[in-house]
Design an enzyme around this catalytic site. Sequence first.
Site, PDB file in Angstrom:
ATOM      1  N   VAL A 139       1.511  -3.642   3.859  1.00 29.80           N
ATOM      2  CA  VAL A 139       1.470  -4.891   4.628  1.00 29.80           C
ATOM      3  C   VAL A 139       2.731  -5.747   4.504  1.00 29.80           C
ATOM      4  O   VAL A 139       2.869  -6.743   5.199  1.00 29.80           O
ATOM      5  CB  VAL A 139       0.236  -5.777   4.300  1.00 29.80           C
ATOM      6  CG1 VAL A 139      -1.026  -5.210   4.904  1.00 29.80           C
ATOM      7  CG2 VAL A 139       0.109  -6.043   2.821  1.00 29.80           C
ATOM      8  N   TYR A 187      -4.995   4.570   7.801  1.00 30.31           N
ATOM      9  CA  TYR A 187      -6.343   3.985   7.911  1.00 30.31           C
ATOM     10  C   TYR A 187      -7.017   4.286   9.251  1.00 30.31           C
ATOM     11  O   TYR A 187      -7.119   5.440   9.651  1.00 30.31           O
ATOM     12  CB  TYR A 187      -6.313   2.464   7.679  1.00 30.31           C
ATOM     13  CG  TYR A 187      -5.374   1.982   6.630  1.00 30.31           C
ATOM     14  CD1 TYR A 187      -5.515   2.393   5.302  1.00 30.31           C
ATOM     15  CD2 TYR A 187      -4.340   1.106   6.936  1.00 30.31           C
ATOM     16  CE1 TYR A 187      -4.657   1.922   4.328  1.00 30.31           C
ATOM     17  CE2 TYR A 187      -3.479   0.640   5.965  1.00 30.31           C
ATOM     18  CZ  TYR A 187      -3.635   1.050   4.664  1.00 30.31           C
ATOM     19  OH  TYR A 187      -2.778   0.589   3.711  1.00 30.31           O
ATOM     20  N   SER A 213       0.804  -1.235   0.000  1.00 27.83           N
ATOM     21  CA  SER A 213       0.000   0.000   0.000  1.00 27.83           C
ATOM     22  C   SER A 213       0.832   1.278   0.000  1.00 27.83           C
ATOM     23  O   SER A 213       0.279   2.362  -0.197  1.00 27.83           O
ATOM     24  CB  SER A 213      -0.956   0.020   1.187  1.00 27.83           C
ATOM     25  OG  SER A 213      -1.985  -0.900   0.959  1.00 27.83           O
ATOM     26  N   LYS A 224       0.292   3.429  -2.983  1.00 25.21           N
ATOM     27  CA  LYS A 224      -0.969   4.133  -3.275  1.00 25.21           C
ATOM     28  C   LYS A 224      -0.833   5.647  -3.483  1.00 25.21           C
ATOM     29  O   LYS A 224      -1.377   6.178  -4.450  1.00 25.21           O
ATOM     30  CB  LYS A 224      -1.994   3.830  -2.174  1.00 25.21           C
ATOM     31  CG  LYS A 224      -2.504   2.386  -2.218  1.00 25.21           C
ATOM     32  CD  LYS A 224      -3.331   2.048  -0.981  1.00 25.21           C
ATOM     33  CE  LYS A 224      -3.880   0.635  -1.053  1.00 25.21           C
ATOM     34  NZ  LYS A 224      -4.483   0.200   0.230  1.00 25.21           N
ATOM     35  N   TYR A 235      -3.020  -3.021 -10.199  1.00 26.87           N
ATOM     36  CA  TYR A 235      -2.980  -2.724  -8.760  1.00 26.87           C
ATOM     37  C   TYR A 235      -2.084  -3.739  -8.029  1.00 26.87           C
ATOM     38  O   TYR A 235      -1.210  -3.353  -7.236  1.00 26.87           O
ATOM     39  CB  TYR A 235      -4.405  -2.730  -8.189  1.00 26.87           C
ATOM     40  CG  TYR A 235      -4.440  -2.657  -6.683  1.00 26.87           C
ATOM     41  CD1 TYR A 235      -4.146  -1.470  -6.009  1.00 26.87           C
ATOM     42  CD2 TYR A 235      -4.747  -3.791  -5.917  1.00 26.87           C
ATOM     43  CE1 TYR A 235      -4.147  -1.415  -4.620  1.00 26.87           C
ATOM     44  CE2 TYR A 235      -4.754  -3.740  -4.527  1.00 26.87           C
ATOM     45  CZ  TYR A 235      -4.453  -2.555  -3.884  1.00 26.87           C
ATOM     46  OH  TYR A 235      -4.450  -2.512  -2.510  1.00 26.87           O
TER      47      TYR A 235
HETATM   48  N1  GLN Z   1      -1.764  -5.513  -1.828  1.00 27.43           N
HETATM   49  C1  GLN Z   1      -2.351  -5.338  -0.533  1.00 27.43           C
HETATM   50  C2  GLN Z   1      -3.865  -5.475  -0.588  1.00 27.43           C
HETATM   51  O1  GLN Z   1      -4.460  -4.998  -1.490  1.00 27.43           O
HETATM   52  C3  GLN Z   1      -1.963  -4.015   0.020  1.00 27.43           C
HETATM   53  C4  GLN Z   1      -2.602  -3.735   1.379  1.00 27.43           C
HETATM   54  C5  GLN Z   1      -1.718  -2.948   2.308  1.00 27.43           C
HETATM   55  O2  GLN Z   1      -0.522  -2.862   2.145  1.00 27.43           O
HETATM   56  N2  GLN Z   1      -2.322  -2.438   3.354  1.00 27.43           N
HETATM   57  O3  GLN Z   1      -4.481  -6.049   0.261  1.00 27.43           O
END
Ligand code: GLN
Length: 307
Positions: free
Chosen positions: A259, A241, A63, A66, A189
Site C-alpha cells: 500500500v 488479492y 505487503s 509478505k 509485522y
Molecule cells: N501494513 C499494511 C497493513 O497491514 C500492509 C497492507 C498492504 O500493503 N496491502 O494493512
Amino acid sequence: MEYMNVFLEELIQKYSSDKKGAQASYIPELAKVNPDYFGIAVVTVDGDVYSAGDIEQNFTLQSASKPFVYGMALEEHGREFIRARVGVEPSGEAFNSIVELEKNTHRPYNPMINSGAIAISSYIQDKDKIKRLERVLNLFGDYVNHPVSVDEAVFQSEKKTAHRNRSIAHLLRHFDVIGDDIEESLDLYFKQCSVLINTVDLATMAATLANNGVQPKSQKQVIKEEYVSDMLSLMFTCGMYDTAGEWAYTVGLPAKSGVSGCILAVVPGKMGIAAYSPLIDQHGHSVRSVNAIKDLVKKYNLSIFKS
Ligand code: GLN
C-alpha cells in the site's frame, strides 16, 4: 534489452500525468508522502540494472514484505508446520479481510493477505540469540545486499491506527493459529511492513527470486531454492488479492503489491521488476505501477505463458 532504459523512461513519461488513486490514509504517515514519486526498475539474474524515474526514493515495503517473511518461516519450520496453519488458496477478498477467518477451517486462506501474514510473522521467533526483528532485518538486508532499517514514523503510525489488524490478530489467537505474544507479533509485522527500500532494491529482491534464491550481486543463497516456488506460486495466485485473476490473465507473472505504492514482479530465470508510485486504487495497488508493469511485460513478452 538494448533499449530497456529508454523504454522505462517512456513509461515514466507516459504515466506521470495519471493522478488516479490516492495515498493509503488508514496509515496516516503514508498519506503525507509526495504523490508524484514514480520509479521503475528491472534487475536481471546477472545483476544488470535498468531503471528510470525516482529510483533512489525510499519507501516502506508494506505487503511486499509478505512473500519474503513467508519464505523465512518455511525455512524455519518446514512446509508441513506452515501449511497446517496457513492455507494456499486465494481468498478472493480484500487484503485486510477478516471474514474468511470465520469460514473454512478458521485458518487464514494464504500468507499474502494480512491474516496469513500476521500469523507467519508470529512464527518468526528469536533464534541463536538473534532477536526476531534483527533476523527479519538481516533477511531483507541479504536480499538487497546492504543493511536496511525501519521507518519509525510509519511503524508508529500503523501501530497506533491498526484496529483492524489487531482484530485479525485476536481472532487468530482465538482460533489457536497464533500464540499469546499477540502485540509482539503485530509489532514485528508492522516493522517488516515499515522496512525502507527503494525501487532498485525491490527489483533486486524480485531478481533474487527469479534467480532461484541466489542474490545476483553477492551470490549468496538468501532463501533455499526448494522454497522459492512456494513463494512464487502464492504470489501468482494470491499476491494481488481480489485482482489476482485479472493480473494473472493480463500480466502472467508472480507479483506482490504494497500500500505504499510498490509492486514487484518476477520473471523466473530472467529478471525482477519493480515499480513505485504512491497513488493506489481500491485494491491497494499503485495505479501507475500496475499500468507501467503491464506495458513492460507486453512489450518484452514476459508472461510465463508466452516464453
Ligand atoms: N501494513 C499494511 C497493513 O497491514 C500492509 C497492507 C498492504 O500493503 N496491502 O494493512
